[in-house]
Scaffold this active site. Structure first.
Site, PDB file in Angstrom:
ATOM      1  N   LYS A  78      32.577  35.489  46.204  1.00 19.01           N
ATOM      2  CA  LYS A  78      32.702  36.726  45.433  1.00 19.01           C
ATOM      3  C   LYS A  78      33.082  36.368  44.002  1.00 19.01           C
ATOM      4  CE  LYS A  78      32.037  39.182  49.091  1.00 19.01           C
ATOM      5  NZ  LYS A  78      31.318  38.193  49.861  1.00 19.01           N
ATOM      6  N   ASP A  79      32.776  37.266  43.098  1.00 21.77           N
ATOM      7  CA  ASP A  79      32.990  37.045  41.677  1.00 21.77           C
ATOM      8  C   ASP A  79      34.459  36.842  41.348  1.00 21.77           C
ATOM      9  OD1 ASP A  79      32.865  37.002  38.923  1.00 21.77           O
ATOM     10  OD2 ASP A  79      31.657  38.809  38.764  1.00 21.77           O
ATOM     11  N   ARG A  80      34.738  35.836  40.548  1.00 22.76           N
ATOM     12  CA  ARG A  80      36.097  35.581  40.098  1.00 22.76           C
ATOM     13  C   ARG A  80      36.554  36.651  39.104  1.00 22.76           C
ATOM     14  NH1 ARG A  80      38.074  29.936  37.684  1.00 22.76           N
ATOM     15  NH2 ARG A  80      40.246  30.463  37.558  1.00 22.76           N
TER      16      ARG A  80
END
Length: 123
Positions: A78-80
């Protein structure tokens, strides 16, 4: 970052804008797609994270639970740079107290158990 002061064919820009530049502007919620069984050898953790990436958090969970990092499962990266909520699985070999987990940028939302490890691409 401001644009260089180059000559412009049609004069100065009319305005400047910044669009979606903080994690709170992006919201990612993972849906598991099945209900954990409630028993078994894996803790299923539903975590919210901000400003940290999935692999780093998985390593922190492994350290906390005293298990090899390869045994911590998650469905995908998942996106940081977002507020993300996602599931992780951790073997219960040492029965860690997840309420005591203290990782900056992450918090436990839900704890369940399941017989099988969560694998990448599982849902």
């Amino acid at each position: 970052m401001p644009l260089p002061d180059w000559p412009r064919a049609h004069g100065l820009p009319l305005f400047a804008a910044t669009i979606r530049d903080k994690p709170e502007d992006f919201d990612v919620t993972e849906e598991l797609g099945f209900e954990p069984s409630g028993d078994g050898e894996h803790d299923f953790l539903y975590l919210e994270k901000i400003g940290i990436n999935t692999e780093w958090l998985a390593r922190q969970l492994a350290i906390f639970a005293d298990v090899p990092a390869k045994d911590v499962g998650y469905s995908g990266l998942k996106d940081r740079h977002a507020v993300t909520r996602q599931w992780f699985s951790v073997p219960r070999w040492n029965q860690p107290d997840w309420a005591a987990l203290d990782v900056s940028g992450a918090r436990v939302l839900e704890i369940s158990r399941n017989a099988r490890k969560l694998r990448r691409g599982a849902h």
